[in-house]
Design an enzyme around this catalytic site. Structure first.
Site, PDB file in Angstrom:
ATOM      1  N   HIS A 189      50.325  40.086  36.244  1.00 37.45           N
ATOM      2  CA  HIS A 189      49.366  38.898  36.666  1.00 37.45           C
ATOM      3  C   HIS A 189      49.711  38.234  37.816  1.00 37.45           C
ATOM      4  O   HIS A 189      50.169  37.158  37.750  1.00 37.45           O
ATOM      5  CB  HIS A 189      49.147  38.034  35.314  1.00 37.45           C
ATOM      6  CG  HIS A 189      50.430  37.552  34.650  1.00 37.45           C
ATOM      7  ND1 HIS A 189      51.397  36.920  35.234  1.00 37.45           N
ATOM      8  CD2 HIS A 189      50.687  37.846  33.271  1.00 37.45           C
ATOM      9  CE1 HIS A 189      52.028  36.755  34.195  1.00 37.45           C
ATOM     10  NE2 HIS A 189      51.854  37.316  32.983  1.00 37.45           N
ATOM     11  N   ARG A 201      57.045  29.291  54.734  1.00 34.05           N
ATOM     12  CA  ARG A 201      58.414  29.697  55.196  1.00 34.05           C
ATOM     13  C   ARG A 201      59.261  30.358  54.094  1.00 34.05           C
ATOM     14  O   ARG A 201      60.162  30.917  54.649  1.00 34.05           O
ATOM     15  CB  ARG A 201      59.157  28.439  55.755  1.00 34.05           C
ATOM     16  CG  ARG A 201      58.763  27.904  56.842  1.00 34.05           C
ATOM     17  CD  ARG A 201      59.668  26.625  57.451  1.00 34.05           C
ATOM     18  NE  ARG A 201      59.823  25.423  56.658  1.00 34.05           N
ATOM     19  CZ  ARG A 201      58.701  24.554  56.623  1.00 34.05           C
ATOM     20  NH1 ARG A 201      57.936  24.452  57.472  1.00 34.05           N
ATOM     21  NH2 ARG A 201      58.683  23.599  55.792  1.00 34.05           N
ATOM     22  N   ASP A 233      45.281  39.569  29.537  1.00 37.73           N
ATOM     23  CA  ASP A 233      46.185  38.731  29.041  1.00 37.73           C
ATOM     24  C   ASP A 233      46.173  38.192  27.633  1.00 37.73           C
ATOM     25  O   ASP A 233      46.614  37.112  27.327  1.00 37.73           O
ATOM     26  CB  ASP A 233      46.582  37.897  30.203  1.00 37.73           C
ATOM     27  CG  ASP A 233      48.155  37.232  29.959  1.00 37.73           C
ATOM     28  OD1 ASP A 233      49.006  38.215  29.587  1.00 37.73           O
ATOM     29  OD2 ASP A 233      48.346  35.974  29.932  1.00 37.73           O
TER      30      ASP A 233
END
Length: 295
Positions: A127, A138, A185
């Site tokens: 998932h 970054r 899920d």
């Protein structure tokens, strides 16, 4: 709801409890009730445990792994783990050598750690975006590593709760439907309506179809069924014939291939006779499983 096959997922639990659950589901696998077991835990990150009880999260252990594999007797088909945990890469290699699909998820891995997990043999992202380190310009984390690698199939919970629709469209456009698997899920509340349920020993409250840990805003799995995910995907992708074909691949062909389920997810001579018939409004009409009409 049109599901003719799939894995039964187990969440993190005490070692003895997990062994008992694996034995029960191994029997269900032998009887053809499910296609295998997915261990989603216990080797997950405490920083992204989601609805897993943090008390039962732990680093991989060779003895426990051996006991689980013995209890499963070939029924364990996929394991989700956090690759940054001690022994993570070695465990991935051992699982792959045992013929098990390894997925990266519930992880605080940075980009390099995620890439190392893929290089060790992981081929699925559990998932995507949910319960993993967030994307940062970054410190990119695991998402771009999983999304960019052609060896990896990425899961999306397209239930209208876990992910923004624009993000689903972006992932499908980026990776393509042959690398995207839509997953429910789903936990025990699927198809049962609102109320109080349990997940891994934790109390879950379902309100307006959304499952959350009791007293928190933490999403605890979903109540989605695959027929609704299919319809959602078709509509999100534009509702045309190409969208329909893409949704078929993401709900059937791609997940079956990622799990190594031979003969599933395709319509061809020699494959399993599993068919789902829907009307023009994408409502379920008929279901055939292994050559028998169930409805």
């Amino acid at each position: 709801h049109g599901t003719t096959g799939g894995l039964a997922s187990l969440v993190s639990a005490a070692p003895a409890v997990l062994l008992d659950q694996v034995r029960a589901l191994a029997d269900a696998t032998r009887r053809g009730v499910v296609d295998g077991i997915h261990l989603e835990g216990p080797w997950l990150s405490g920083h992204h445990c989601g609805a897993h009880d943090p008390a039962w999260l732990r680093a991989p252990d060779d003895a426990e792994l051996a006991a689980l594999l013995a209890a499963g007797d070939g029924a364990i088909r996929m394991v989700t783990l956090a690759p940054e945990l001690p022994g993570g890469a070695a465990t991935i290699r051992r699982l792959v050598d045992a013929g098990i699909v390894v997925a990266l998820g519930h992880t605080d891995a940075d980009y390099d750690q995620a890439q190392a997990g893929i290089d060790a043999g992981a081929t699925v992202g559990t998932h995507l975006f949910n319960a993993m380190r967030a994307l940062h310009h970054r410190e990119p984390g695991p998402v771009p590593a999983l999304l960019a690698d052609p060896r990896v199939t990425v899961e999306l919970i397209a239930d209208g709760v876990h992910l923004h629709p624009a993000l689903i469209r972006h992932v499908v456009a980026t990776a393509g439907p042959d690398r995207v698997a839509l997953v429910t899920d789903a936990m025990a509340a699927a198809g049962a309506g609102d109320g109080v349920f349990t997940l891994g020993g934790l109390d879950v409250e379902v309100a307006d179809g959304v499952a959350r840990l009791h007293g928190t805003t933490t999403i605890a799995g979903s109540t989605a069924t695959m027929d609704r995910l299919f319809a959602t995907a078709v509509n999100l992708l534009g509702g045309h014939d190409a969208a329909l074909a893409a949704a078929v691949r993401m709900t059937a062909t791609t997940p079956a291939r990622a799990l190594g389920l031979d003969g599933a997810g395709v319509l061809a001579v020699g494959s399993a006779a599993n068919l789902v018939v829907m009307d023009a409004d994408l409502q379920l009409v008929r279901v055939m499983c292994r050559g028998m009409w169930l409805r």
